[in-house]
Each structure stands twice: as structure tokens, then as C-alpha cells.
Design a protein around this motif. Sequence first.
Motif, PDB file in Angstrom:
ATOM      1  N   GLU A  15       0.837  -1.207   0.000  1.00 53.86           N
ATOM      2  CA  GLU A  15       0.000   0.000   0.000  1.00 53.86           C
ATOM      3  C   GLU A  15       0.871   1.256   0.000  1.00 53.86           C
ATOM      4  O   GLU A  15       0.579   2.224  -0.712  1.00 53.86           O
ATOM      5  N   SER A  16       1.919   1.257   0.803  1.00 54.25           N
ATOM      6  CA  SER A  16       2.828   2.409   0.856  1.00 54.25           C
ATOM      7  C   SER A  16       3.536   2.601  -0.473  1.00 54.25           C
ATOM      8  O   SER A  16       3.661   3.725  -0.981  1.00 54.25           O
ATOM      9  N   ALA A  53      -1.282   9.283   3.318  1.00 58.58           N
ATOM     10  CA  ALA A  53       0.107   9.013   3.697  1.00 58.58           C
ATOM     11  C   ALA A  53       0.804  10.333   4.005  1.00 58.58           C
ATOM     12  O   ALA A  53       0.222  11.417   3.857  1.00 58.58           O
ATOM     13  N   GLY A  56       7.741  10.650   2.847  1.00 57.53           N
ATOM     14  CA  GLY A  56       8.761   9.881   3.554  1.00 57.53           C
ATOM     15  C   GLY A  56      10.108  10.557   3.636  1.00 57.53           C
ATOM     16  O   GLY A  56      10.908  10.240   4.518  1.00 57.53           O
ATOM     17  N   ALA A  97       7.051   7.643   0.727  1.00 54.73           N
ATOM     18  CA  ALA A  97       5.808   7.907   1.450  1.00 54.73           C
ATOM     19  C   ALA A  97       5.683   6.904   2.589  1.00 54.73           C
ATOM     20  O   ALA A  97       6.157   5.769   2.488  1.00 54.73           O
ATOM     21  N   VAL A  98       5.034   7.341   3.660  1.00 52.17           N
ATOM     22  CA  VAL A  98       4.788   6.468   4.808  1.00 52.17           C
ATOM     23  C   VAL A  98       3.287   6.322   4.990  1.00 52.17           C
ATOM     24  O   VAL A  98       2.562   7.310   5.107  1.00 52.17           O
ATOM     25  N   LYS A  99       2.833   5.068   5.005  1.00 46.35           N
ATOM     26  CA  LYS A  99       1.426   4.772   5.247  1.00 46.35           C
ATOM     27  C   LYS A  99       1.354   3.517   6.102  1.00 46.35           C
ATOM     28  O   LYS A  99       2.134   2.576   5.902  1.00 46.35           O
ATOM     29  N   ASN A 100       0.465   3.498   7.054  1.00 46.21           N
ATOM     30  CA  ASN A 100       0.336   2.340   7.961  1.00 46.21           C
ATOM     31  C   ASN A 100       1.646   2.027   8.691  1.00 46.21           C
ATOM     32  O   ASN A 100       1.890   0.884   9.088  1.00 46.21           O
ATOM     33  N   TYR A 102       4.659   2.073   7.428  1.00 43.05           N
ATOM     34  CA  TYR A 102       5.687   1.487   6.571  1.00 43.05           C
ATOM     35  C   TYR A 102       6.038   2.427   5.428  1.00 43.05           C
ATOM     36  O   TYR A 102       5.198   3.176   4.932  1.00 43.05           O
ATOM     37  N   TYR A 103       7.294   2.336   5.004  1.00 42.12           N
ATOM     38  CA  TYR A 103       7.797   3.182   3.927  1.00 42.12           C
ATOM     39  C   TYR A 103       7.597   2.544   2.553  1.00 42.12           C
ATOM     40  O   TYR A 103       7.754   1.329   2.375  1.00 42.12           O
ATOM     41  N   GLY A 104       7.292   3.395   1.589  1.00 48.53           N
ATOM     42  CA  GLY A 104       7.447   3.092   0.173  1.00 48.53           C
ATOM     43  C   GLY A 104       8.504   4.032  -0.360  1.00 48.53           C
ATOM     44  O   GLY A 104       8.589   5.182   0.086  1.00 48.53           O
TER      45      GLY A 104
END
Length: 272
Positions: A15-16, A53, A56, A97-100, A102-104
Amino acid sequence: MIIVKTLEEIELMRESALVVSKTLGMLAKEVKPGVSSLYLDKLAEEFIRDHGAVPGFLGLYDFPNTLCMSPNAQVVHGIPNDTPFAEGDIISIDCGAVKNGYYGDHAYTFAIGEIAPEVEKLLKITKESLYVGIRELKVGKRVGDVGYAIQEYCEAHGYGVVRELVGHGLGKTMHEDPEMPNYGRRGRGKKFVEGMTVAIEPMINLGTRRIEQLDDGWTILTADRKPSAHFEHDVAIVNGKPELLSTFAYIYDALVIESDEEDEFRAKELVL
């Protein structure tokens, strides 16, 4: 220490990663002559926040922006500014980006208008080398196998493979073990295990592999000022083999490009 992820955690990381993928796809329509990297940076921050998000890179190690924007001879970590792009430029856009929790984190190098044939080839080979490296990310293989594959592929074309900057593990922090160099020796380095998540990112120069850093403390550029290309994907080891968490499909959709390069690394069809 390598932090192994569960399948549930890998899905959260996907998702991230897809927030980043969609951000790059949005930006693909905006990358054109006369546009500034700072303008794109503002678009990206708003887009990331609108998708649940947070950027990041912004504030990470005191970096001042949402995107690393590195044109032409800049390799990575360029700081967005007001200088407009020109026909024939290339621009590496690295986004996180950070979502939940966790990083993407992945990157794509865009051509701005018509670019020189030798630069177009550099982008093509660098992107191909990314997938050459990803194919080596299997249970039982080692870090050196990925680095060797990328290095061999790019050096066969006469390109310089940057040594000082590397890919990395990815998860709840931007940089986890193991480091993932784009050079190496087969059979060396940490062994890959099920549930690993990494960012693989060839940084390949048209000329020398040597680099310099600007006085801003961030921007890295080639020592000979020849162009550099940078492509990056987030990848997990699932069922013993590499599975992409990120995608360039949103970029290709925006630019009307047909590609099947990611198909072998997907367990299921990606719905745009």
C-alpha cells in the motif's frame, strides 16, 4: 539485522509503495519543458497527503523537501528548485511515502522532450539492469549476486556503476539491512530469506563511476558532469522469489507506453 516481514506486513508495504507509484504517475503528466522541480515537489506533497500518507523524505535526516529531484549530471539527492526544465533534460524523481507505519520508496528517470540518443540508451539500459538485479533476489542467493548482475550488465555497455550509494532494506524505517550495492561478487554478502523487503536502485553514469557532492550537503553529481540515470523498485521475497511492491504502470499509463517488463514479478494482475 535483516527484519523479516509477514505476508500481512508485506501487504501494508505494498500500500505504501503504491502511494509512491501513483505519485510518480501523477507527476509523469507534469514533467515537461518550462516546469520547475519545486513545482512538482509541491504537487507531490499534496498528492501523498491526499492519499492518506505522509511524505517519507520530508525532514528525514533533515532533508528539506518531499522529492529528491536530480537532473542530468546529478545522480541522486538533488534539492528541488525554481529552475525550469529544458527540452533534452532528464530528471530522476525519487519519492518516499509512509502509510500504515511502513515506507514506500522508489524512483524513475524521465526524459523531457527529445533527448540525445546516447542518453536515451543510458535510461534504457539502467532500467533493464534493475530487472536483471531483481531476478537474482531469491531465497538462498546473496547480496553479491544482485550487485554482480547489475554491474556486469551496465559495464558491458561502458557505463560507470556508482559505488558510494546503494539500495537498502525497507520497512518501518527507510533504511534497513541489508545494504544492496549495484556491484559485487557472486556468492558474497548476506543470504536472502523469505519475507525480506528491499529497495533495489541502480545508479548508472554515462561516463565515469566517480561522483562528487555539492556544498548543499545533499546533491550528488558525476565527476565528469555526464548524465546519470536512476531507477528503483520495492521488492519482497514471497514464496522464495521476487515480487514487486511498487510499479511503473501508472507512469506508463500517463505516458501511453506499453510494457510487460513487470509481469514476471507479479503474483496477480495489477488493477490501475
